[in-house]
Structures are given as C-alpha cells and as structure tokens.
Design a protein around this motif. Structure first.
Motif, PDB file in Angstrom:
ATOM      1  N   CYS A 179       0.849  -1.186   0.000  1.00 45.29           N
ATOM      2  CA  CYS A 179       0.000   0.000   0.000  1.00 45.29           C
ATOM      3  C   CYS A 179       0.886   1.237   0.000  1.00 45.29           C
ATOM      4  CB  CYS A 179      -0.897  -0.024   1.240  1.00 45.29           C
ATOM      5  SG  CYS A 179      -2.025   1.360   1.380  1.00 45.29           S
ATOM      6  N   LEU A 180       0.515   2.234  -0.805  1.00 38.46           N
ATOM      7  CA  LEU A 180       1.301   3.468  -0.846  1.00 38.46           C
ATOM      8  C   LEU A 180       1.272   4.194   0.498  1.00 38.46           C
ATOM      9  CD1 LEU A 180       0.317   4.775  -4.401  1.00 38.46           C
ATOM     10  CD2 LEU A 180       2.406   3.575  -3.712  1.00 38.46           C
ATOM     11  N   SER A 181       0.272   3.910   1.337  1.00 40.91           N
ATOM     12  CA  SER A 181       0.197   4.525   2.662  1.00 40.91           C
ATOM     13  C   SER A 181       0.905   3.695   3.732  1.00 40.91           C
ATOM     14  CB  SER A 181      -1.271   4.735   3.075  1.00 40.91           C
ATOM     15  OG  SER A 181      -1.862   5.742   2.286  1.00 40.91           O
ATOM     16  N   ILE A 182       1.405   2.523   3.340  1.00 41.70           N
ATOM     17  CA  ILE A 182       2.192   1.678   4.249  1.00 41.70           C
ATOM     18  C   ILE A 182       3.432   1.242   3.467  1.00 41.70           C
ATOM     19  CG2 ILE A 182       2.149  -0.296   5.838  1.00 41.70           C
ATOM     20  CD1 ILE A 182      -0.915  -0.231   5.680  1.00 41.70           C
ATOM     21  N   PRO A 183       4.334   2.191   3.181  1.00 39.92           N
ATOM     22  CA  PRO A 183       5.463   1.902   2.287  1.00 39.92           C
ATOM     23  C   PRO A 183       6.358   0.770   2.791  1.00 39.92           C
ATOM     24  CG  PRO A 183       5.335   4.253   2.815  1.00 39.92           C
ATOM     25  CD  PRO A 183       4.358   3.544   3.688  1.00 39.92           C
TER      26      PRO A 183
END
Length: 170
Positions: free
Chosen positions: A92-96
């Motif tokens: 996820c881009l919000s959990i790199p």
C-alpha cells in the motif's frame, strides 16, 4: 499535480468516505491528480482518503507492461463477489515497504460512476479484482493490514510509524 500521500498510522485513513453527490470539474481534476500521484509513486491504485480527501473516489491501473489502462471510479461498490478466493501479496502506498499476503474473492462485479457521470459495471479478476477491493476498502476506513493477525499487524504498524517519523525529520 502531485499530492502528498498519507502514511499509516494517520486517523484519516481509518475514516469512512462520503459519497460523491455531484461530479464537478474540481473532482475530475482531483481524479487526474490522483492518477499522476499514483503513477509517480509508483503504484497500481490510489484512494482519495490516502491523500487526505474523504470522498468516495479511487483510481487504478494494473497494467504493468504495454499501454496504460487508467480507471477513475466515483462511488465504487462491490455488487457481487465470487466464492473462489485468491491470495496476493499486497502492499500500500500509505504503508510503504511493507507487504503481506491477503485472501480476497477471486472475482468481483463493481458498479461506479465514471468521470463523465455515466453509471458503469464491470467484472474484475486477478490483480484487478484484488486492487479494486483494496481501494474500496480504503473508502470504508479499512487497510490491508486489517486482514492480518494482531502480531503481524502491530509489527507492520510499528515499522510504518518509524518510517513516517524518519520522513518527517528528513
């Protein structure tokens, strides 16, 4: 225009998004900006809450080689799901830099409104099905780590929080 992507943990990522009542030029521009941000990241999907906008809007493009197939979906909803499941290693881009295997329905039928205001329906399978479900989850305040056991979820959250602190100092 590129938008900053929120990093977990951020309380906005856990909120339910509001439905789009009327399509506006502002929302179409937001969708275009989200596609640009997603491609730049790089990623295959992005939901409006990930850039701090609590609106039911997602963009995605699961084509890895060849001509891009960008999709813009306002008010997407899953209309039907298969009983068969697939397991994909999701990120996820919000959990790199964090990945985990998630089991989801292998096929889904999704309804949405496109950027012209036209109602659409489509069946998705494979990576497209996983991606659209992942992005719709964002609209409902759910992250892929919510499908994991508590220890794995806490470990990923700690790593993400550490990365977020490091980026804030940079």
């Amino acid at each position: 225009m590129l938008k900053p992507i929120l990093i977990h943990p951020d309380p906005r990522l856990k909120k339910t998004s509001d439905a789009v009542a009327d399509l506006s030029d502002e929302l179409r521009t937001l969708a275009s900006d989200m596609l640009e941000t997603m491609y730049d990241a790089p990623g295959i999907g992005l939901a409006a809450p990930q850039i701090g906008v609590l609106t039911r809007l997602i963009v995605m493009d699961c084509v890895k080689e060849g001509d891009p197939e960008p999709m813009i979906m306002f008010n997407p909803e899953i209309l039907a799901s298969s009983e068969d499941t697939n397991v994909y290693e999701e990120g996820c881009l919000s959990i790199p830099e964090q990945f985990a295997e998630v089991t989801r329905p292998a096929e889904v039928r999704v309804g949405w409104i496109d950027e012209t205001g036209t109602p659409r329906e489509k069946d998705f399978d494979g990576l497209w099905a996983t991606c659209v479900q992942h992005e719709i989850d964002h609209l409902n305040g759910k992250l892929f780590i919510d499908y994991l056991g508590p220890i794995k979820r806490q470990t990923i959250t700690r790593k993400s929080a550490k990365l977020k602190r490091e980026r804030a100092r940079a």
